[in-house]
Design a protein around this motif. Structure first.
Motif, PDB file in Angstrom:
ATOM      1  N   GLN A  11     -31.850  15.484 -26.421  1.00 34.68           N
ATOM      2  CA  GLN A  11     -30.607  16.206 -26.653  1.00 34.68           C
ATOM      3  C   GLN A  11     -30.219  17.125 -25.491  1.00 34.68           C
ATOM      4  OE1 GLN A  11     -32.999  15.853 -29.290  1.00 34.68           O
ATOM      5  NE2 GLN A  11     -31.695  14.095 -29.749  1.00 34.68           N
ATOM      6  N   GLN A  12     -31.175  17.546 -24.706  1.00 31.34           N
ATOM      7  CA  GLN A  12     -30.874  18.504 -23.639  1.00 31.34           C
ATOM      8  C   GLN A  12     -29.881  17.924 -22.629  1.00 31.34           C
ATOM      9  OE1 GLN A  12     -35.018  19.355 -22.438  1.00 31.34           O
ATOM     10  NE2 GLN A  12     -34.550  21.500 -22.830  1.00 31.34           N
ATOM     11  N   ALA A  13     -28.814  18.666 -22.362  1.00 27.93           N
ATOM     12  CA  ALA A  13     -27.802  18.287 -21.349  1.00 27.93           C
ATOM     13  C   ALA A  13     -27.358  16.838 -21.506  1.00 27.93           C
ATOM     14  CB  ALA A  13     -28.344  18.543 -19.948  1.00 27.93           C
ATOM     15  N   ARG A  14     -27.108  16.423 -22.740  1.00 25.71           N
ATOM     16  CA  ARG A  14     -26.840  15.011 -23.011  1.00 25.71           C
ATOM     17  C   ARG A  14     -25.621  14.486 -22.250  1.00 25.71           C
ATOM     18  NH1 ARG A  14     -30.231  11.784 -23.397  1.00 25.71           N
ATOM     19  NH2 ARG A  14     -28.978  10.759 -21.833  1.00 25.71           N
ATOM     20  N   VAL A  15     -24.552  15.259 -22.197  1.00 23.35           N
ATOM     21  CA  VAL A  15     -23.340  14.790 -21.501  1.00 23.35           C
ATOM     22  C   VAL A  15     -23.595  14.681 -20.000  1.00 23.35           C
ATOM     23  CG1 VAL A  15     -20.929  15.312 -20.965  1.00 23.35           C
ATOM     24  CG2 VAL A  15     -21.808  15.687 -23.280  1.00 23.35           C
ATOM     25  N   PHE A  16     -24.274  15.667 -19.433  1.00 25.37           N
ATOM     26  CA  PHE A  16     -24.609  15.666 -18.004  1.00 25.37           C
ATOM     27  C   PHE A  16     -25.450  14.429 -17.673  1.00 25.37           C
ATOM     28  CE2 PHE A  16     -26.748  18.425 -14.480  1.00 25.37           C
ATOM     29  CZ  PHE A  16     -25.899  17.897 -13.520  1.00 25.37           C
ATOM     30  N   ARG A  17     -26.434  14.132 -18.512  1.00 27.00           N
ATOM     31  CA  ARG A  17     -27.318  12.988 -18.275  1.00 27.00           C
ATOM     32  C   ARG A  17     -26.599  11.666 -18.485  1.00 27.00           C
ATOM     33  NH1 ARG A  17     -32.139  14.981 -22.016  1.00 27.00           N
ATOM     34  NH2 ARG A  17     -33.218  13.069 -21.395  1.00 27.00           N
ATOM     35  N   ASP A  18     -25.674  11.629 -19.420  1.00 28.26           N
ATOM     36  CA  ASP A  18     -24.886  10.405 -19.602  1.00 28.26           C
ATOM     37  C   ASP A  18     -24.011  10.129 -18.383  1.00 28.26           C
ATOM     38  OD1 ASP A  18     -25.970   9.952 -22.088  1.00 28.26           O
ATOM     39  OD2 ASP A  18     -24.257  10.769 -23.197  1.00 28.26           O
ATOM     40  N   ARG A  19     -23.531  11.191 -17.770  1.00 29.70           N
ATOM     41  CA  ARG A  19     -22.683  11.040 -16.580  1.00 29.70           C
ATOM     42  C   ARG A  19     -23.498  10.641 -15.355  1.00 29.70           C
ATOM     43  NH1 ARG A  19     -17.871  11.326 -14.622  1.00 29.70           N
ATOM     44  NH2 ARG A  19     -17.459  12.218 -12.573  1.00 29.70           N
ATOM     45  N   LEU A  20     -24.704  11.209 -15.234  1.00 24.62           N
ATOM     46  CA  LEU A  20     -25.571  10.931 -14.085  1.00 24.62           C
ATOM     47  C   LEU A  20     -26.911  10.390 -14.584  1.00 24.62           C
ATOM     48  CD1 LEU A  20     -24.936  14.155 -11.953  1.00 24.62           C
ATOM     49  CD2 LEU A  20     -23.957  11.886 -11.595  1.00 24.62           C
ATOM     50  N   PRO A  21     -26.998   9.077 -14.848  1.00 26.82           N
ATOM     51  CA  PRO A  21     -28.204   8.495 -15.451  1.00 26.82           C
ATOM     52  C   PRO A  21     -29.493   8.735 -14.666  1.00 26.82           C
ATOM     53  CG  PRO A  21     -26.382   6.941 -15.574  1.00 26.82           C
ATOM     54  CD  PRO A  21     -25.912   8.080 -14.717  1.00 26.82           C
ATOM     55  N   ALA A  22     -29.410   8.956 -13.355  1.00 29.49           N
ATOM     56  CA  ALA A  22     -30.622   9.206 -12.563  1.00 29.49           C
ATOM     57  C   ALA A  22     -31.346  10.470 -13.022  1.00 29.49           C
ATOM     58  CB  ALA A  22     -30.279   9.307 -11.081  1.00 29.49           C
ATOM     59  N   LEU A  23     -30.630  11.380 -13.693  1.00 27.02           N
ATOM     60  CA  LEU A  23     -31.264  12.591 -14.206  1.00 27.02           C
ATOM     61  C   LEU A  23     -32.354  12.280 -15.234  1.00 27.02           C
ATOM     62  CD1 LEU A  23     -28.133  14.904 -14.656  1.00 27.02           C
ATOM     63  CD2 LEU A  23     -29.887  15.081 -12.873  1.00 27.02           C
ATOM     64  N   GLU A  24     -32.308  11.104 -15.824  1.00 25.95           N
ATOM     65  CA  GLU A  24     -33.308  10.723 -16.816  1.00 25.95           C
ATOM     66  C   GLU A  24     -34.718  10.680 -16.225  1.00 25.95           C
ATOM     67  OE1 GLU A  24     -32.718  10.590 -19.901  1.00 25.95           O
ATOM     68  OE2 GLU A  24     -30.547  10.357 -20.005  1.00 25.95           O
TER      69      GLU A  24
ATOM     70  N   ILE B 236     -38.251  29.015 -12.940  1.00 30.81           N
ATOM     71  CA  ILE B 236     -37.238  28.900 -13.988  1.00 30.81           C
ATOM     72  C   ILE B 236     -36.942  27.424 -14.220  1.00 30.81           C
ATOM     73  CG2 ILE B 236     -34.843  29.437 -14.643  1.00 30.81           C
ATOM     74  CD1 ILE B 236     -36.516  31.960 -14.452  1.00 30.81           C
ATOM     75  N   GLU B 237     -37.088  26.970 -15.451  1.00 32.14           N
ATOM     76  CA  GLU B 237     -36.685  25.607 -15.800  1.00 32.14           C
ATOM     77  C   GLU B 237     -35.215  25.603 -16.203  1.00 32.14           C
ATOM     78  OE1 GLU B 237     -38.857  23.393 -18.697  1.00 32.14           O
ATOM     79  OE2 GLU B 237     -40.807  23.890 -17.800  1.00 32.14           O
ATOM     80  N   LYS B 238     -34.477  24.596 -15.740  1.00 34.93           N
ATOM     81  CA  LYS B 238     -33.082  24.486 -16.131  1.00 34.93           C
ATOM     82  C   LYS B 238     -32.749  23.051 -16.487  1.00 34.93           C
ATOM     83  CE  LYS B 238     -31.136  24.226 -11.400  1.00 34.93           C
ATOM     84  NZ  LYS B 238     -30.202  23.094 -11.513  1.00 34.93           N
ATOM     85  N   THR B 239     -31.599  22.888 -17.152  1.00 33.67           N
ATOM     86  CA  THR B 239     -31.157  21.557 -17.564  1.00 33.67           C
ATOM     87  C   THR B 239     -29.757  21.227 -17.062  1.00 33.67           C
ATOM     88  OG1 THR B 239     -30.326  22.438 -19.661  1.00 33.67           O
ATOM     89  CG2 THR B 239     -32.581  21.565 -19.650  1.00 33.67           C
ATOM     90  N   HIS B 240     -29.063  22.223 -16.553  1.00 33.16           N
ATOM     91  CA  HIS B 240     -27.709  22.022 -16.033  1.00 33.16           C
ATOM     92  C   HIS B 240     -27.651  22.454 -14.573  1.00 33.16           C
ATOM     93  CE1 HIS B 240     -26.817  21.734 -20.337  1.00 33.16           C
ATOM     94  NE2 HIS B 240     -25.723  21.090 -19.972  1.00 33.16           N
ATOM     95  N   ALA B 241     -26.462  22.403 -13.997  1.00 32.84           N
ATOM     96  CA  ALA B 241     -26.320  22.707 -12.571  1.00 32.84           C
ATOM     97  C   ALA B 241     -26.671  24.154 -12.261  1.00 32.84           C
ATOM     98  CB  ALA B 241     -24.904  22.383 -12.109  1.00 32.84           C
ATOM     99  N   SER B 242     -26.114  25.090 -13.000  1.00 38.36           N
ATOM    100  CA  SER B 242     -26.343  26.500 -12.715  1.00 38.36           C
ATOM    101  C   SER B 242     -27.726  26.947 -13.180  1.00 38.36           C
ATOM    102  CB  SER B 242     -25.286  27.362 -13.405  1.00 38.36           C
ATOM    103  OG  SER B 242     -25.619  28.732 -13.286  1.00 38.36           O
TER     104      SER B 242
END
Length: 199
Positions: free
Chosen positions: A72-85, A109-115
């Motif tokens: 579920q984490q950053a699902r839209v971001f990962r759908d847009r950029l599949p390499a993030l998987e 710091i762990e992050k899931t989005h750009a910022s």
């Protein structure tokens, strides 16, 4: 077409308590073998120089990495950029480039989005050590570095971006984003100019 009128801007430099914030200098972004990566040797070298300068002065160093621990984490971001998987907890791609001279005092710091600010503990950690300004470095200039720099300003920090210590897969995007960051959100300086501002 009329020439673009530049905005009036005032350089702010660093405050009394700066921190170094290294964005995603991890294997997945520094190794061209990864779909997310690019050749970044010079960027890594510039970050090594800055880390040593901050460590020598006892100033805080923060490093971010991108890790997805569930679907579920950053699902839209990962759908847009599949390499993030590829950025899963067990992957070597999420590990920091081993050339970085990390110290026990460095804060990860762990992050899931750009910022680096979005949905993370970064703001709280910066407040704990009384930071008033940030030197934002890392990868990529047009993505996570830019998002973090803009959010840093919006969270009340003076922002400095050392031009040699950031990089991008696209050189045109790199140059355009440094120009825009310098125009509106940050002071874009050289690594030597940044170190000269450290107390």
């Amino acid at each position: 077409m009329k020439p673009v009128k530049a905005l009036q801007r005032k350089p702010l430099g660093l405050g009394q308590q700066p921190a170094l914030l290294i964005v995603d200098v991890v294997n997945g972004f520094t190794d061209p073998a990864c779909p997310l990566g690019t050749e970044a040797d010079s960027v890594v070298a510039a970050n090594i120089t800055l880390m040593k300068a901050f460590h020598e002065r006892g100033l805080p160093v923060f490093l971010t990495t991108v890790i997805y621990r569930n679907e579920q984490q950053a699902r839209v971001f990962r759908d847009r950029l599949p390499a993030l998987e590829l950025l899963t907890p067990e992957s070597d791609w999420v590990k920091f480039d081993d050339r970085l001279p990390m110290a026990d005092s460095d804060i990860v710091i762990e992050k899931t989005h750009a910022s680096a600010f979005h949905g993370t503990t970064l703001s709280a950690k910066l407040a704990e050590v009384g930071v008033d300004s940030l030197v934002v470095t890392g990868l990529t200039t047009s993505g996570c570095v830019r998002a973090t720099a803009v959010d840093g300003l919006q969270n009340g920090y003076r922002i400095v971006v050392p031009r040699e210590a950031v990089g991008d897969r696209n050189h045109n995007a790199h140059d355009a984003n440094l120009y825009d960051l310098n125009a509106k959100y940050a002071d874009v300086l050289t690594v030597n100019e940044v170190i000269a501002q450290l107390l």
